[in-house]
Design a protein around this motif. Structure first.
Motif, PDB file in Angstrom:
ATOM      1  N   ARG A  76     -61.773  50.932 123.707  1.00 51.84           N
ATOM      2  CA  ARG A  76     -60.383  51.277 123.398  1.00 51.84           C
ATOM      3  C   ARG A  76     -60.272  51.946 122.032  1.00 51.84           C
ATOM      4  NH1 ARG A  76     -56.812  45.962 125.221  1.00 51.84           N
ATOM      5  NH2 ARG A  76     -57.093  46.197 127.465  1.00 51.84           N
ATOM      6  N   MET A  77     -61.007  51.424 121.056  1.00 52.09           N
ATOM      7  CA  MET A  77     -60.924  51.961 119.699  1.00 52.09           C
ATOM      8  C   MET A  77     -61.571  53.343 119.590  1.00 52.09           C
ATOM      9  SD  MET A  77     -59.107  49.901 117.930  1.00 52.09           S
ATOM     10  CE  MET A  77     -58.210  49.591 119.467  1.00 52.09           C
ATOM     11  N   ARG A  78     -62.359  53.732 120.585  1.00 56.62           N
ATOM     12  CA  ARG A  78     -62.990  55.051 120.560  1.00 56.62           C
ATOM     13  C   ARG A  78     -62.126  56.113 121.252  1.00 56.62           C
ATOM     14  NH1 ARG A  78     -68.142  55.712 119.029  1.00 56.62           N
ATOM     15  NH2 ARG A  78     -68.323  57.566 120.340  1.00 56.62           N
ATOM     16  N   GLU A  79     -60.979  55.698 121.804  1.00 54.78           N
ATOM     17  CA  GLU A  79     -60.105  56.669 122.442  1.00 54.78           C
ATOM     18  C   GLU A  79     -59.483  57.584 121.384  1.00 54.78           C
ATOM     19  OE1 GLU A  79     -57.283  54.454 124.662  1.00 54.78           O
ATOM     20  OE2 GLU A  79     -58.696  53.941 126.259  1.00 54.78           O
ATOM     21  N   ASP A 117     -50.550  52.027 117.061  1.00 54.74           N
ATOM     22  CA  ASP A 117     -50.641  51.109 115.909  1.00 54.74           C
ATOM     23  C   ASP A 117     -50.618  49.656 116.368  1.00 54.74           C
ATOM     24  OD1 ASP A 117     -50.745  53.249 114.204  1.00 54.74           O
ATOM     25  OD2 ASP A 117     -48.608  53.217 113.719  1.00 54.74           O
ATOM     26  N   GLN A 118     -49.790  49.347 117.355  1.00 57.66           N
ATOM     27  CA  GLN A 118     -49.706  47.978 117.866  1.00 57.66           C
ATOM     28  C   GLN A 118     -51.038  47.533 118.461  1.00 57.66           C
ATOM     29  OE1 GLN A 118     -46.687  47.400 120.847  1.00 57.66           O
ATOM     30  NE2 GLN A 118     -46.879  45.183 120.834  1.00 57.66           N
ATOM     31  N   GLU A 119     -51.708  48.477 119.136  1.00 52.72           N
ATOM     32  CA  GLU A 119     -53.010  48.156 119.725  1.00 52.72           C
ATOM     33  C   GLU A 119     -54.052  47.910 118.627  1.00 52.72           C
ATOM     34  OE1 GLU A 119     -55.086  47.809 123.545  1.00 52.72           O
ATOM     35  OE2 GLU A 119     -53.075  47.574 122.750  1.00 52.72           O
ATOM     36  N   ARG A 120     -53.991  48.682 117.567  1.00 54.45           N
ATOM     37  CA  ARG A 120     -54.921  48.486 116.451  1.00 54.45           C
ATOM     38  C   ARG A 120     -54.682  47.135 115.781  1.00 54.45           C
ATOM     39  NH1 ARG A 120     -57.892  52.847 115.180  1.00 54.45           N
ATOM     40  NH2 ARG A 120     -57.183  54.893 115.911  1.00 54.45           N
ATOM     41  N   GLN A 121     -53.421  46.745 115.682  1.00 56.10           N
ATOM     42  CA  GLN A 121     -53.105  45.444 115.095  1.00 56.10           C
ATOM     43  C   GLN A 121     -53.640  44.304 115.959  1.00 56.10           C
ATOM     44  OE1 GLN A 121     -48.857  45.401 114.540  1.00 56.10           O
ATOM     45  NE2 GLN A 121     -48.893  46.973 112.926  1.00 56.10           N
ATOM     46  N   ARG A 122     -53.497  44.447 117.287  1.00 54.17           N
ATOM     47  CA  ARG A 122     -54.045  43.440 118.198  1.00 54.17           C
ATOM     48  C   ARG A 122     -55.558  43.348 118.065  1.00 54.17           C
ATOM     49  NH1 ARG A 122     -53.151  44.419 123.979  1.00 54.17           N
ATOM     50  NH2 ARG A 122     -54.004  42.330 124.147  1.00 54.17           N
ATOM     51  N   PHE A 123     -56.209  44.512 117.907  1.00 52.94           N
ATOM     52  CA  PHE A 123     -57.661  44.528 117.737  1.00 52.94           C
ATOM     53  C   PHE A 123     -58.059  43.824 116.446  1.00 52.94           C
ATOM     54  CE2 PHE A 123     -61.123  46.899 115.540  1.00 52.94           C
ATOM     55  CZ  PHE A 123     -62.172  46.325 116.236  1.00 52.94           C
ATOM     56  N   GLN A 124     -57.371  44.106 115.339  1.00 49.12           N
ATOM     57  CA  GLN A 124     -57.690  43.472 114.066  1.00 49.12           C
ATOM     58  C   GLN A 124     -57.483  41.954 114.134  1.00 49.12           C
ATOM     59  OE1 GLN A 124     -59.200  44.690 111.474  1.00 49.12           O
ATOM     60  NE2 GLN A 124     -59.273  46.771 112.329  1.00 49.12           N
ATOM     61  N   HIS A 125     -56.447  41.553 114.855  1.00 52.27           N
ATOM     62  CA  HIS A 125     -56.202  40.116 115.036  1.00 52.27           C
ATOM     63  C   HIS A 125     -57.350  39.470 115.801  1.00 52.27           C
ATOM     64  CE1 HIS A 125     -53.976  36.391 115.589  1.00 52.27           C
ATOM     65  NE2 HIS A 125     -54.266  36.445 116.883  1.00 52.27           N
ATOM     66  N   TRP A 126     -57.804  40.138 116.874  1.00 50.11           N
ATOM     67  CA  TRP A 126     -58.932  39.620 117.658  1.00 50.11           C
ATOM     68  C   TRP A 126     -60.205  39.580 116.813  1.00 50.11           C
ATOM     69  CZ3 TRP A 126     -63.644  41.799 118.994  1.00 50.11           C
ATOM     70  CH2 TRP A 126     -64.392  41.111 119.945  1.00 50.11           C
ATOM     71  N   LEU A 127     -60.437  40.638 116.044  1.00 46.38           N
ATOM     72  CA  LEU A 127     -61.660  40.739 115.254  1.00 46.38           C
ATOM     73  C   LEU A 127     -61.714  39.661 114.171  1.00 46.38           C
ATOM     74  CD1 LEU A 127     -64.132  42.669 115.160  1.00 46.38           C
ATOM     75  CD2 LEU A 127     -62.968  43.887 113.313  1.00 46.38           C
ATOM     76  N   SER A 128     -60.598  39.368 113.558  1.00 46.50           N
ATOM     77  CA  SER A 128     -60.564  38.402 112.455  1.00 46.50           C
ATOM     78  C   SER A 128     -60.449  36.956 112.934  1.00 46.50           C
ATOM     79  CB  SER A 128     -59.394  38.716 111.509  1.00 46.50           C
ATOM     80  OG  SER A 128     -58.161  38.630 112.210  1.00 46.50           O
ATOM     81  N   ALA A 129     -60.286  36.760 114.234  1.00 44.18           N
ATOM     82  CA  ALA A 129     -60.086  35.404 114.762  1.00 44.18           C
ATOM     83  C   ALA A 129     -61.357  34.570 114.712  1.00 44.18           C
ATOM     84  CB  ALA A 129     -59.566  35.472 116.200  1.00 44.18           C
ATOM     85  N   SER A 130     -62.530  35.217 114.719  1.00 45.25           N
ATOM     86  CA  SER A 130     -63.780  34.454 114.784  1.00 45.25           C
ATOM     87  C   SER A 130     -64.942  35.300 114.294  1.00 45.25           C
ATOM     88  CB  SER A 130     -64.027  33.994 116.231  1.00 45.25           C
ATOM     89  OG  SER A 130     -65.341  33.522 116.398  1.00 45.25           O
ATOM     90  N   GLU A 131     -65.909  34.626 113.669  1.00 44.17           N
ATOM     91  CA  GLU A 131     -67.137  35.298 113.255  1.00 44.17           C
ATOM     92  C   GLU A 131     -67.921  35.771 114.474  1.00 44.17           C
ATOM     93  OE1 GLU A 131     -70.043  37.024 111.087  1.00 44.17           O
ATOM     94  OE2 GLU A 131     -68.141  36.230 110.345  1.00 44.17           O
ATOM     95  N   ARG A 132     -67.826  35.017 115.563  1.00 43.99           N
ATOM     96  CA  ARG A 132     -68.510  35.411 116.808  1.00 43.99           C
ATOM     97  C   ARG A 132     -67.953  36.730 117.324  1.00 43.99           C
ATOM     98  NH1 ARG A 132     -68.195  31.147 121.243  1.00 43.99           N
ATOM     99  NH2 ARG A 132     -69.634  32.610 122.228  1.00 43.99           N
ATOM    100  N   HIS A 133     -66.627  36.909 117.206  1.00 47.45           N
ATOM    101  CA  HIS A 133     -66.028  38.174 117.621  1.00 47.45           C
ATOM    102  C   HIS A 133     -66.597  39.333 116.817  1.00 47.45           C
ATOM    103  CE1 HIS A 133     -62.113  36.229 119.400  1.00 47.45           C
ATOM    104  NE2 HIS A 133     -63.231  35.703 119.891  1.00 47.45           N
ATOM    105  N   ARG A 134     -66.701  39.135 115.512  1.00 47.09           N
ATOM    106  CA  ARG A 134     -67.204  40.209 114.653  1.00 47.09           C
ATOM    107  C   ARG A 134     -68.666  40.527 114.960  1.00 47.09           C
ATOM    108  NH1 ARG A 134     -63.691  37.375 111.198  1.00 47.09           N
ATOM    109  NH2 ARG A 134     -65.340  35.998 110.416  1.00 47.09           N
ATOM    110  N   ARG A 135     -69.471  39.490 115.198  1.00 43.95           N
ATOM    111  CA  ARG A 135     -70.888  39.724 115.525  1.00 43.95           C
ATOM    112  C   ARG A 135     -71.035  40.451 116.857  1.00 43.95           C
ATOM    113  NH1 ARG A 135     -71.835  34.253 113.817  1.00 43.95           N
ATOM    114  NH2 ARG A 135     -72.055  33.663 116.019  1.00 43.95           N
TER     115      ARG A 135
END
Length: 311
Positions: A30-33, A38-56
């Motif tokens: 999705r991020m490569r589209e 902006d709302q989608e980017r915010q949702r992505f940042q929320h998902w990414l920051s929710a867990s270290e496992r997500h970031r890895r």
């Protein structure tokens, strides 16, 4: 995808890690589209920051993409890429593809047959007898088409929407357990817990059902929701029918889905009688006796089956 690749995908299912990999892969694409809201980017940042496992996990897909992208470019030093390296990358790519590409399966049950399906994302579907449904999992959505019969859905959480197409409407799950029955064009939706949104193909109006509610719909009309016993939603899994003011016609159709010896009505008007009670699905003889007690009808046995007549 080839049949060989599809077969390999079946052997790469590991519920929790696969779900996380699927989420990371979905966000990565999705991020490569070219254009991302902006709302989608915010949702992505929320998902990414929710867990270290997500970031890895997300970082692993960035790395994988870099490897694949690099292999597609000419190598400045003209180094040969060994078959083992290509094989490793191909295996990783296959695992990635298996988690996001389309899955299309048709499931059919016969009279008296039930079946449980555990999907790759952890969702569970219980199929009742004489049921046909199609499973379509793609990168962007989880979609089930109930062509006929009855199915109970226990939906696992995920980024992709979970939708059930039945009759002339679409049911959108909002994290729930719900039952869907398609009976001669009438679709009945019963929610045990969570919420389900009903939308019809021909209407802009939508209806929201929550735990302990039931509603039906036909082409062009959604009937008003009514309260039900949440435990009744999956009673059929324990071989019980809980009928509450159900037409005799529907009761007969339910019985005929469970038993080879079919029941018919001598007069179609008999189908308008209403039935309320708790019945054992496996006891056909007992069912007929009970119907003869609560309704002014009698059962007549014929070489072809059982015929219900006015008493």
């Amino acid at each position: 995808m080839t049949r060989e690749a599809s077969h390999s995908c079946d052997n790469l299912r590991h519920p929790e890690p696969e779900l996380l990999a699927e989420e990371a892969a979905t966000w990565f694409l999705r991020m490569r589209e070219p254009q991302v809201a902006d709302q989608e980017r915010q949702r992505f940042q929320h998902w990414l920051s929710a867990s270290e496992r997500h970031r890895r996990e997300y970082a692993s897909f960035e790395k994988l993409w870099g490897v694949l992208d690099g292999m597609s470019r000419p190598c400045p030093r003209k180094k040969r890429i060994t078959r083992s390296v290509v094989g490793i990358v191909a295996a990783i790519a296959l695992a990635f593809i298996c988690s996001i590409t389309t899955v299309d399966q048709l499931q059919i049950t016969k009279i008296g047959e039930t079946r449980q399906l555990v999907l790759s994302d952890g969702s569970v579907i219980e199929l009742d007898a004489v049921t046909a449904l199609r499973i379509e999992y793609t990168l962007w959505q989880r979609r089930i088409t109930l062509e006929r019969g009855q199915a109970l859905f226990k939906v696992a959480p995920g980024l992709r929407p979970f939708e059930v197409k039945a009759g002339t409407g679409t049911l959108r799950d909002i994290g729930t357990t719900f039952n869907v029955l398609e009976d001669q064009g009438l679709v009945t939706v019963s929610v045990k817990e969570g919420a389900v949104e009903i939308s019809l193909d021909s209407l802009s109006k939508k209806s929201l059902l929550t735990g302990g509610q039931q509603a039906g719909y036909r082409a062009g009309e959604i009937y008003a929701a009514k309260a039900i016993n949440p435990e009744a939603v999956e009673a059929w899994l324990g071989n019980r029918w809980i009928f509450e003011n159900v037409s005799l016609g529907e009761v007969v159709r339910q019985i005929n889905r469970q038993h080879e010896r079919q029941i018919s009505l001598a007069d179609t008007s008999l189908g308008n009688y209403r039935v309320t009670g708790v019945f054992d699905r496996t006891d056909r003889v007992g069912l007929l006796k009970a119907l003869g007690v609560i309704l002014p009808i009698r059962a007549e046995e014929t070489p072809d089956g059982t015929r219900l007549r006015q008493r």
